[in-house]
Enzyme design. Structure first.
Site, PDB file in Angstrom:
ATOM      1  N   GLY A  14       0.676  -1.155  -0.133  1.00 44.20           N
ATOM      2  CA  GLY A  14       0.020   0.118  -0.074  1.00 44.20           C
ATOM      3  C   GLY A  14       0.858   1.292   0.117  1.00 44.20           C
ATOM      4  O   GLY A  14       1.867   1.296   0.814  1.00 44.20           O
ATOM      5  N   ARG A  24      13.896   9.771  -1.629  1.00 43.58           N
ATOM      6  CA  ARG A  24      14.882  10.821  -1.706  1.00 43.58           C
ATOM      7  C   ARG A  24      16.311  10.497  -0.665  1.00 43.58           C
ATOM      8  O   ARG A  24      17.269  10.796  -0.890  1.00 43.58           O
ATOM      9  CB  ARG A  24      14.304  11.936  -1.535  1.00 43.58           C
ATOM     10  CG  ARG A  24      15.206  13.314  -1.371  1.00 43.58           C
ATOM     11  CD  ARG A  24      14.477  14.520  -1.131  1.00 43.58           C
ATOM     12  NE  ARG A  24      15.239  16.060  -1.100  1.00 43.58           N
ATOM     13  CZ  ARG A  24      15.595  16.142  -0.007  1.00 43.58           C
ATOM     14  NH1 ARG A  24      15.401  15.654   1.163  1.00 43.58           N
ATOM     15  NH2 ARG A  24      16.342  17.328   0.017  1.00 43.58           N
ATOM     16  N   ALA A  25      15.688  10.312   0.709  1.00 43.16           N
ATOM     17  CA  ALA A  25      16.490  10.503   1.478  1.00 43.16           C
ATOM     18  C   ALA A  25      17.578   9.132   1.512  1.00 43.16           C
ATOM     19  O   ALA A  25      18.850   9.343   2.002  1.00 43.16           O
ATOM     20  CB  ALA A  25      15.951  10.219   3.018  1.00 43.16           C
ATOM     21  N   ARG A  75       1.598  -5.122  -5.968  1.00 40.13           N
ATOM     22  CA  ARG A  75       1.460  -6.412  -4.950  1.00 40.13           C
ATOM     23  C   ARG A  75       2.090  -7.364  -5.943  1.00 40.13           C
ATOM     24  O   ARG A  75       1.822  -7.616  -7.157  1.00 40.13           O
ATOM     25  CB  ARG A  75       0.237  -6.549  -4.681  1.00 40.13           C
ATOM     26  CG  ARG A  75      -0.064  -5.474  -3.390  1.00 40.13           C
ATOM     27  CD  ARG A  75      -1.314  -5.780  -2.626  1.00 40.13           C
ATOM     28  NE  ARG A  75      -1.417  -5.138  -1.427  1.00 40.13           N
ATOM     29  CZ  ARG A  75      -1.820  -3.844  -1.257  1.00 40.13           C
ATOM     30  NH1 ARG A  75      -2.632  -3.456  -1.914  1.00 40.13           N
ATOM     31  NH2 ARG A  75      -1.561  -3.152  -0.022  1.00 40.13           N
ATOM     32  N   GLY A 105       4.687  -1.784   4.098  1.00 41.76           N
ATOM     33  CA  GLY A 105       4.146  -2.190   5.351  1.00 41.76           C
ATOM     34  C   GLY A 105       4.437  -3.546   5.938  1.00 41.76           C
ATOM     35  O   GLY A 105       5.473  -4.209   5.477  1.00 41.76           O
ATOM     36  N   ASP A 106       3.569  -4.111   6.781  1.00 38.39           N
ATOM     37  CA  ASP A 106       3.747  -5.402   7.156  1.00 38.39           C
ATOM     38  C   ASP A 106       4.159  -6.446   6.386  1.00 38.39           C
ATOM     39  O   ASP A 106       4.991  -7.230   6.314  1.00 38.39           O
ATOM     40  CB  ASP A 106       2.290  -5.670   7.786  1.00 38.39           C
ATOM     41  CG  ASP A 106       2.345  -6.962   8.553  1.00 38.39           C
ATOM     42  OD1 ASP A 106       3.074  -6.917   9.577  1.00 38.39           O
ATOM     43  OD2 ASP A 106       1.398  -7.940   8.160  1.00 38.39           O
ATOM     44  N   THR A 129       3.601   3.119   5.918  1.00 36.24           N
ATOM     45  CA  THR A 129       2.019   2.563   5.676  1.00 36.24           C
ATOM     46  C   THR A 129       1.374   3.602   6.607  1.00 36.24           C
ATOM     47  O   THR A 129       1.654   4.308   7.793  1.00 36.24           O
ATOM     48  CB  THR A 129       1.985   1.233   6.385  1.00 36.24           C
ATOM     49  OG1 THR A 129       0.380   0.849   6.719  1.00 36.24           O
ATOM     50  CG2 THR A 129       2.516   1.133   7.737  1.00 36.24           C
ATOM     51  N   ILE A 130       0.063   3.928   5.967  1.00 38.81           N
ATOM     52  CA  ILE A 130      -0.879   4.825   6.775  1.00 38.81           C
ATOM     53  C   ILE A 130      -1.369   4.268   8.085  1.00 38.81           C
ATOM     54  O   ILE A 130      -1.752   4.915   8.853  1.00 38.81           O
ATOM     55  CB  ILE A 130      -1.822   5.637   5.780  1.00 38.81           C
ATOM     56  CG1 ILE A 130      -2.995   4.552   5.435  1.00 38.81           C
ATOM     57  CG2 ILE A 130      -1.281   6.248   4.561  1.00 38.81           C
ATOM     58  CD1 ILE A 130      -4.068   5.048   4.956  1.00 38.81           C
ATOM     59  N   ASP A 131      -1.339   2.957   8.071  1.00 38.01           N
ATOM     60  CA  ASP A 131      -2.163   2.370   9.091  1.00 38.01           C
ATOM     61  C   ASP A 131      -1.596   2.642  10.674  1.00 38.01           C
ATOM     62  O   ASP A 131      -1.972   2.154  11.630  1.00 38.01           O
ATOM     63  CB  ASP A 131      -2.450   0.690   8.837  1.00 38.01           C
ATOM     64  CG  ASP A 131      -3.009   0.525   7.584  1.00 38.01           C
ATOM     65  OD1 ASP A 131      -3.638   1.645   7.114  1.00 38.01           O
ATOM     66  OD2 ASP A 131      -2.853  -0.228   6.779  1.00 38.01           O
ATOM     67  N   ASP A 133       0.685   0.325  11.962  1.00 37.56           N
ATOM     68  CA  ASP A 133       0.489  -0.951  12.687  1.00 37.56           C
ATOM     69  C   ASP A 133       1.753  -1.707  12.732  1.00 37.56           C
ATOM     70  O   ASP A 133       1.928  -2.922  12.694  1.00 37.56           O
ATOM     71  CB  ASP A 133      -0.552  -1.730  11.632  1.00 37.56           C
ATOM     72  CG  ASP A 133      -0.356  -2.053  10.397  1.00 37.56           C
ATOM     73  OD1 ASP A 133       0.685  -1.430   9.730  1.00 37.56           O
ATOM     74  OD2 ASP A 133      -1.011  -2.849   9.595  1.00 37.56           O
ATOM     75  N   MET A 173      -9.310   4.150   7.380  1.00 35.51           N
ATOM     76  CA  MET A 173      -8.679   2.904   6.972  1.00 35.51           C
ATOM     77  C   MET A 173      -7.909   2.539   8.236  1.00 35.51           C
ATOM     78  O   MET A 173      -7.956   3.064   9.314  1.00 35.51           O
ATOM     79  CB  MET A 173      -7.527   3.161   5.862  1.00 35.51           C
ATOM     80  CG  MET A 173      -8.160   3.406   4.451  1.00 35.51           C
ATOM     81  SD  MET A 173      -7.078   3.553   3.031  1.00 35.51           S
ATOM     82  CE  MET A 173      -7.938   3.082   1.806  1.00 35.51           C
ATOM     83  N   ARG A 175      -6.332  -1.085   8.461  1.00 37.77           N
ATOM     84  CA  ARG A 175      -6.439  -2.490   8.316  1.00 37.77           C
ATOM     85  C   ARG A 175      -7.142  -2.969   9.923  1.00 37.77           C
ATOM     86  O   ARG A 175      -8.085  -2.542  10.162  1.00 37.77           O
ATOM     87  CB  ARG A 175      -5.227  -3.047   8.121  1.00 37.77           C
ATOM     88  CG  ARG A 175      -5.365  -3.513   6.658  1.00 37.77           C
ATOM     89  CD  ARG A 175      -4.250  -4.609   6.089  1.00 37.77           C
ATOM     90  NE  ARG A 175      -3.040  -4.044   6.565  1.00 37.77           N
ATOM     91  CZ  ARG A 175      -1.991  -4.240   5.766  1.00 37.77           C
ATOM     92  NH1 ARG A 175      -1.940  -5.438   4.555  1.00 37.77           N
ATOM     93  NH2 ARG A 175      -0.725  -4.170   5.822  1.00 37.77           N
ATOM     94  N   ALA A 190     -14.684  13.934  17.585  1.00 38.77           N
ATOM     95  CA  ALA A 190     -15.650  13.147  17.418  1.00 38.77           C
ATOM     96  C   ALA A 190     -16.247  12.347  18.695  1.00 38.77           C
ATOM     97  O   ALA A 190     -15.692  12.491  19.541  1.00 38.77           O
ATOM     98  CB  ALA A 190     -15.328  11.794  16.501  1.00 38.77           C
ATOM     99  N   LYS A 217     -25.644  17.283  22.624  1.00 35.14           N
ATOM    100  CA  LYS A 217     -25.391  17.611  21.044  1.00 35.14           C
ATOM    101  C   LYS A 217     -26.604  17.574  20.089  1.00 35.14           C
ATOM    102  O   LYS A 217     -27.199  16.660  20.463  1.00 35.14           O
ATOM    103  CB  LYS A 217     -24.266  16.481  20.780  1.00 35.14           C
ATOM    104  CG  LYS A 217     -23.089  16.286  21.882  1.00 35.14           C
ATOM    105  CD  LYS A 217     -22.011  16.357  21.328  1.00 35.14           C
ATOM    106  CE  LYS A 217     -21.056  16.468  22.303  1.00 35.14           C
ATOM    107  NZ  LYS A 217     -20.144  15.248  22.262  1.00 35.14           N
ATOM    108  N   ARG A 259      -5.063   8.035   1.242  1.00 37.24           N
ATOM    109  CA  ARG A 259      -3.502   7.617   0.995  1.00 37.24           C
ATOM    110  C   ARG A 259      -2.841   8.560   0.156  1.00 37.24           C
ATOM    111  O   ARG A 259      -1.610   8.694  -0.102  1.00 37.24           O
ATOM    112  CB  ARG A 259      -3.866   6.323   0.075  1.00 37.24           C
ATOM    113  CG  ARG A 259      -4.264   5.124   0.445  1.00 37.24           C
ATOM    114  CD  ARG A 259      -3.046   4.049   0.674  1.00 37.24           C
ATOM    115  NE  ARG A 259      -3.258   2.844   1.216  1.00 37.24           N
ATOM    116  CZ  ARG A 259      -3.367   2.035   0.572  1.00 37.24           C
ATOM    117  NH1 ARG A 259      -3.427   2.001  -0.879  1.00 37.24           N
ATOM    118  NH2 ARG A 259      -4.019   0.699   0.981  1.00 37.24           N
TER     119      ARG A 259
END
Ligand code: ADP
Length: 326
Positions: A14, A24-25, A75, A105-106, A129-131, A133, A173, A175, A190, A217, A259
């Site tokens: 992902g 770049r780094a 993938r 990611g994982d 990964t944005i997750d 995790d 998202m 996962r 929220a 509310k 993403r």
């Protein structure tokens, strides 16, 4: 040291904002230390199909601010088979690549662990990964940007939710991890978050309704982690329609908008630090570790630990959200 002259860099699985800053780094730090760099396109797929190009400093100019990944990602089924990985190894040899830096990611780091064991190739992973995790790092590249994208969206949904006095379930998202949902909920104000970490213990919808979500509310927003363990936002909306028909309910699934986008300062700095640390690690003869950051210090985390999938979500976060959403 001394054995590594050329490194290959790839992004896999992902995509996440900040992957370009990491490419770049890695590229610049490697060149700084006198190493040759090759960019491998489409993750492990490009290693199997030999989509590999020489990377100079200019190849990574003007990309730190870009979302996505200039190396593309994919993938790759072949890489999950010993035959596929053998072809990948042969291509590495053909290209003269001595070590790999894998940004992903994982799943990507699991693939790296298996490949490194099979062929004795030095592999360094960066958590992309944005997750959020991956175990052993406080945050992952892309997580902060995704969180900020969620906030922007929730702020807008709040306007319409308040005007119509509705209950909104917003699916984010993550996962099987609730980091985006819980921290997105805290930061956007929220009323609740439904997260996989507690899905099996309590009926989170019951809790939410029981706590009298409309006490003070005229609208309510609940962030729901997309996981199968929660069932997702639609599942809860259907339940409310059946069990509490007095409430007007709506669903928004944020999806892939999370993403994309230009990485935040946090993600750019994180990617820059992790990328340079990856080259330091290779020069120190480290191998088969993910580079993480814990308490603002660079740490090396063995792949087997990083991918164990047991990164704990602090119960304190649940308490904070609970206390502040009265
Ligand atoms: P992510 O890295 O975002 O978790 P995936 O889980 O899709 O993404 O993994 C990305 C790629 O890593 C897969 O397409 C595959 O090529 C490789 N990979 C994942 N798991 C394994 C595995 N168990 N063995 C070998 N390769 C794997």
């Amino acid at each position: 040291m001394g054995t590594i002259k050329c490194i290959g860099v790839l992004t896999s699985g992902g995509d996440a904002p900040g992957m370009n800053a990491a490419i770049r780094a890695v590229t610049r730090a490697a060149i700084y230390h006198g190493l040759q760099v090759k960019g491998i396109y489409r993750g492990y797929h490009g290693l199997v199909t030999d989509e590999i190009t020489d990377f100079k400093s200019e190849n990574v100019s003007n990309i730190i601010q870009l979302g996505g990944t200039i190396l593309k990602t994919a993938r790759c089924k072949e890489f999950t088979t010993p035959e596929g990985r053998k072809i990948a190894y042969e291509n590495m040899q053909k290209e003269g690549i001595d070590a790999l830096v894998i940004i992903g990611g994982d799943g990507s780091l699991t693939g790296a662990r298996i490949f490194a064991q099979e062929f004795d190739v030095p592999c360094i992973g960066l958590p992309g990964t944005i997750d959020n995790d991956l175990y052993g790092t406080d945050t992952t590249i892309g997580y902060d940007t995704a969180l900020n994208t969620i906030l922007e969206a929730v702020d807008k949904i709040r306007d319409t939710a308040t005007s119509h006095e509705r209950l909104f379930f917003i699916e984010v998202m993550g996962r099987d991890a609730g980091f985006l949902a819980i921290n997105g909920a805290i930061a956007s104000g929220a009323e609740a978050a439904i997260i996989p970490e507690v899905s099996t213990e309590v009926d989170q919808l019951e809790e939410f309704i029981k706590n009298g979500f409309r006490k003070s509310k005229n609208s309510s927003i609940v962030l729901v982690a997309e996981s199968e363990l929660t069932g997702g936002a639609m599942h809860y909306a259907e339940r409310v329609k059946k069990e509490y028909p007095q409430y007007e309910v709506r669903v928004t699934i944020l999806g892939h908008v999370q993403r994309g986008g230009s990485p935040t300062a946090h993600d750019r700095i994180l990617a820059s630090r992790l990328g340079t640390a990856a080259i330091d690690a290779l020069l120190e003869d480290q191998r088969n570790v993910m580079i993480g950051i814990e308490n603002d210090e660079i740490v090396y985390v063995p792949f087997s630990k990083a991918t164990k999938n047991d990164k704990r979500l602090k119960p304190e976060l649940i308490k904070v959200l609970h206390e502040l959403s009265i």
